[in-house]
Write a protein that holds these residues in place. Structure first.
Motif, PDB file in Angstrom:
ATOM      1  N   TRP A  74       0.847  -1.190   0.000  1.00 52.22           N
ATOM      2  CA  TRP A  74       0.000   0.000   0.000  1.00 52.22           C
ATOM      3  C   TRP A  74       0.880   1.237   0.000  1.00 52.22           C
ATOM      4  CZ3 TRP A  74      -3.123  -1.791   4.872  1.00 52.22           C
ATOM      5  CH2 TRP A  74      -3.866  -2.921   4.553  1.00 52.22           C
ATOM      6  N   VAL A  75       0.833   1.984  -1.085  1.00 49.10           N
ATOM      7  CA  VAL A  75       1.622   3.210  -1.183  1.00 49.10           C
ATOM      8  C   VAL A  75       0.783   4.400  -0.724  1.00 49.10           C
ATOM      9  CG1 VAL A  75       2.883   4.734  -2.755  1.00 49.10           C
ATOM     10  CG2 VAL A  75       3.005   2.241  -3.044  1.00 49.10           C
ATOM     11  N   THR A  76      -0.439   4.487  -1.231  1.00 52.41           N
ATOM     12  CA  THR A  76      -1.321   5.602  -0.885  1.00 52.41           C
ATOM     13  C   THR A  76      -2.477   5.104  -0.013  1.00 52.41           C
ATOM     14  OG1 THR A  76      -2.776   5.313  -2.796  1.00 52.41           O
ATOM     15  CG2 THR A  76      -0.825   6.749  -3.100  1.00 52.41           C
ATOM     16  N   GLU A  84      -5.969   7.376  10.095  1.00 53.72           N
ATOM     17  CA  GLU A  84      -4.587   7.056  10.431  1.00 53.72           C
ATOM     18  C   GLU A  84      -4.387   7.562  11.844  1.00 53.72           C
ATOM     19  OE1 GLU A  84      -0.076   8.434   9.906  1.00 53.72           O
ATOM     20  OE2 GLU A  84      -1.440   9.047   8.341  1.00 53.72           O
ATOM     21  N   GLY A  85      -4.348   6.654  12.792  1.00 52.21           N
ATOM     22  CA  GLY A  85      -4.286   7.045  14.195  1.00 52.21           C
ATOM     23  C   GLY A  85      -5.492   7.897  14.542  1.00 52.21           C
ATOM     24  N   ASP A 144      -4.843  10.159  -2.115  1.00 49.48           N
ATOM     25  CA  ASP A 144      -3.718   9.973  -3.023  1.00 49.48           C
ATOM     26  C   ASP A 144      -2.374  10.352  -2.402  1.00 49.48           C
ATOM     27  OD1 ASP A 144      -5.190   8.894  -5.187  1.00 49.48           O
ATOM     28  OD2 ASP A 144      -5.975  10.891  -5.597  1.00 49.48           O
ATOM     29  N   GLU A 145      -2.371  10.622  -1.096  1.00 50.33           N
ATOM     30  CA  GLU A 145      -1.116  10.887  -0.388  1.00 50.33           C
ATOM     31  C   GLU A 145      -0.483   9.571   0.040  1.00 50.33           C
ATOM     32  OE1 GLU A 145      -1.458  13.665   2.832  1.00 50.33           O
ATOM     33  OE2 GLU A 145      -2.674  15.043   1.635  1.00 50.33           O
ATOM     34  N   MET A 146       0.834   9.603   0.183  1.00 45.35           N
ATOM     35  CA  MET A 146       1.565   8.411   0.607  1.00 45.35           C
ATOM     36  C   MET A 146       1.322   8.139   2.085  1.00 45.35           C
ATOM     37  SD  MET A 146       5.134   8.817  -1.484  1.00 45.35           S
ATOM     38  CE  MET A 146       5.687   7.209  -0.976  1.00 45.35           C
ATOM     39  N   ASN A 152       5.331   4.042   9.267  1.00 45.05           N
ATOM     40  CA  ASN A 152       4.961   3.671  10.633  1.00 45.05           C
ATOM     41  C   ASN A 152       3.504   3.983  10.955  1.00 45.05           C
ATOM     42  OD1 ASN A 152       5.211   6.425  10.566  1.00 45.05           O
ATOM     43  ND2 ASN A 152       6.280   6.592  12.517  1.00 45.05           N
ATOM     44  N   ALA A 153       2.674   4.133   9.939  1.00 42.53           N
ATOM     45  CA  ALA A 153       1.271   4.506  10.137  1.00 42.53           C
ATOM     46  C   ALA A 153       0.514   3.445  10.924  1.00 42.53           C
ATOM     47  CB  ALA A 153       0.593   4.729   8.792  1.00 42.53           C
ATOM     48  N   GLU A 154      -0.362   3.922  11.791  1.00 44.41           N
ATOM     49  CA  GLU A 154      -1.291   3.058  12.516  1.00 44.41           C
ATOM     50  C   GLU A 154      -2.665   3.314  11.912  1.00 44.41           C
ATOM     51  OE1 GLU A 154      -3.068   2.438  17.025  1.00 44.41           O
ATOM     52  OE2 GLU A 154      -1.731   4.103  16.586  1.00 44.41           O
TER      53      GLU A 154
END
Length: 81
Positions: A23-25, A43-44, A54-56, A60-62
């Motif tokens: 998963w890039v975006t 995201e958190g 469309d953002e990356m 370390n995203a939760e």
């Protein structure tokens, strides 16, 4: 709807997962999770995924998702660590 999200009586709960390397975006994650039967919520604590699809995704995203226990376990088993 809020009662359903905060209650375990309806079969769906909110879970935290890590980003899959493929998963890039956020759109990638959103679409992949839909295929499992889950919905990407945030995201958190940062809501507003729809405005940044469309953002990356940071490495370390939760990611917070909503789904049933079986779906969560399926996703967890499929995600590459």
């Amino acid at each position: 709807m809020f009662r359903q999200l905060t209650s375990t009586n309806y079969g769906h709960d909110i879970y935290s997962i890590k980003k899959d390397p493929s998963w890039v975006t956020y759109r990638d994650a959103y679409n992949a999770l839909l295929d499992y039967g889950a919905t990407l919520l945030s995201e958190g604590e940062r809501l507003g995924i729809a405005k940044k699809v469309d953002e990356m995704i940071p490495e370390n995203a939760e990611l917070m998702i909503i789904c049933d226990q079986e779906t969560y376990e399926n996703i967890s088993n499929q995600l590459v660590s």
